[in-house]
Structures are given as structure tokens and as C-alpha cells.
Design a protein around this motif. Structure first.
Motif, PDB file in Angstrom:
ATOM      1  N   LEU A   1       0.827  -1.203   0.000  1.00  0.00           N
ATOM      2  CA  LEU A   1       0.000   0.000   0.000  1.00  0.00           C
ATOM      3  C   LEU A   1       0.861   1.252   0.000  1.00  0.00           C
ATOM      4  O   LEU A   1       0.522   2.251  -0.637  1.00  0.00           O
ATOM      5  CB  LEU A   1      -0.929   0.011   1.217  1.00  0.00           C
ATOM      6  CG  LEU A   1      -2.118  -0.928   1.154  1.00  0.00           C
ATOM      7  CD1 LEU A   1      -2.813  -0.970   2.512  1.00  0.00           C
ATOM      8  CD2 LEU A   1      -3.077  -0.499   0.079  1.00  0.00           C
TER       9      LEU A   1
ATOM     10  N   ALA B   1       1.969   1.967  -3.473  1.00  0.00           N
ATOM     11  CA  ALA B   1       0.864   2.529  -4.254  1.00  0.00           C
ATOM     12  C   ALA B   1       0.601   3.991  -3.877  1.00  0.00           C
ATOM     13  O   ALA B   1       0.378   4.834  -4.750  1.00  0.00           O
ATOM     14  CB  ALA B   1      -0.398   1.700  -4.040  1.00  0.00           C
TER      15      ALA B   1
ATOM     16  N   ARG C   1       3.449   6.169  -5.302  1.00  0.00           N
ATOM     17  CA  ARG C   1       3.330   6.370  -6.753  1.00  0.00           C
ATOM     18  C   ARG C   1       2.223   7.348  -7.097  1.00  0.00           C
ATOM     19  O   ARG C   1       2.318   8.102  -8.060  1.00  0.00           O
ATOM     20  CB  ARG C   1       3.092   5.037  -7.453  1.00  0.00           C
ATOM     21  CG  ARG C   1       4.321   4.182  -7.516  1.00  0.00           C
ATOM     22  CD  ARG C   1       4.057   2.913  -8.268  1.00  0.00           C
ATOM     23  NE  ARG C   1       5.263   2.094  -8.325  1.00  0.00           N
ATOM     24  CZ  ARG C   1       5.284   0.856  -8.752  1.00  0.00           C
ATOM     25  NH1 ARG C   1       4.160   0.272  -9.149  1.00  0.00           N
ATOM     26  NH2 ARG C   1       6.408   0.175  -8.769  1.00  0.00           N
ATOM     27  N   HIS C   2       1.149   7.327  -6.326  1.00  0.00           N
ATOM     28  CA  HIS C   2       0.019   8.196  -6.627  1.00  0.00           C
ATOM     29  C   HIS C   2       0.220   9.612  -6.087  1.00  0.00           C
ATOM     30  O   HIS C   2      -0.051  10.595  -6.774  1.00  0.00           O
ATOM     31  CB  HIS C   2      -1.265   7.599  -6.038  1.00  0.00           C
ATOM     32  CG  HIS C   2      -2.494   8.362  -6.392  1.00  0.00           C
ATOM     33  ND1 HIS C   2      -2.993   9.353  -5.579  1.00  0.00           N
ATOM     34  CD2 HIS C   2      -3.318   8.307  -7.461  1.00  0.00           C
ATOM     35  CE1 HIS C   2      -4.070   9.857  -6.135  1.00  0.00           C
ATOM     36  NE2 HIS C   2      -4.294   9.238  -7.274  1.00  0.00           N
TER      37      HIS C   2
END
Length: 102
Positions: free
Chosen positions: A81, A84, A87-88
Motif C-alpha cells: 500500500l 501505491a 506512486r500516486h
């Protein structure tokens, strides 16, 4: 050789749990929160093993191994998580993770 009293182990366990809870509630960085959660789980395991040794029970070791396995799985999911989120949002700030909804 003298043995360490049960109260010393419980106080150490309580200190680890308090540090873990404080870290989870106050830190906004995902990695720090995961490390604090691990400290919390280790404190609980220490208390569990201390009481088991005090009562002469050896079956608590199996339960502690299960808790450690769950903690390892939690870290794997948490780091996935974290990748993720990074990256976002470009950061591991947990306040920014709230913006990933929908």
C-alpha cells in the motif's frame, strides 16, 4: 542466578505497547506507523509470553508464532500500500492517502 520478576516484564511490555500506540496515533508517515504497530505487537507478545512462563504453560509459544506470522503479512500488505500511495501522491503522508478514494 536470580530470575527477573513478572512485574518487570509486564512493565517493559506496557512501555512497548504505549510507545506503539503513541506512534500509530501521532505519526503521519506510513513507514513510522507500521514500525509503531510492530512495536505494539511485540509488546503484546512479550506480555503473553511472560504470563505463560509465570504459569508454566508452553502452548503460548504457538500463539506468539501465529501473531508474528500475521504481523509479517501485515507488513507485506502495508508496504505494498505504501508503494501505491507513493506512486500516486509522491509522499508517504497518511493524510494524502485519504485523497485516493473513488
Amino acid at each position: 542466578m536470580t530470575s527477573v520478576p513478572l512485574t518487570a516484564w509486564i512493565l517493559l511490555s506496557l512501555a512497548l505497547v504505549a510507545i506503539g500506540i503513541a506512534g500509530v496515533l501521532t505519526r503521519r508517515n506510513l513507514l513510522i506507523a507500521l514500525m509503531s504497530l510492530e512495536i505494539l505487537l511485540n509488546g503484546v507478545n512479550l506480555a503473553f509470553l511472560s504470563f505463560a512462563r509465570f504459569h508454566g504453560d508452553t502452548t503460548a509459544h504457538a500463539a506468539v508464532l501465529v501473531v508474528m506470522a500475521v504481523a509479517a503479512a501485515e507488513v507485506a500488505v502495508g508496504l505494498a500500500l505504501g508503494i501505491a500511495i507513493f506512486r500516486h501522491a509522491g509522499s508517504l503522508d497518511l493524510d494524502r492517502a485519504n485523497r485516493m478514494k473513488g
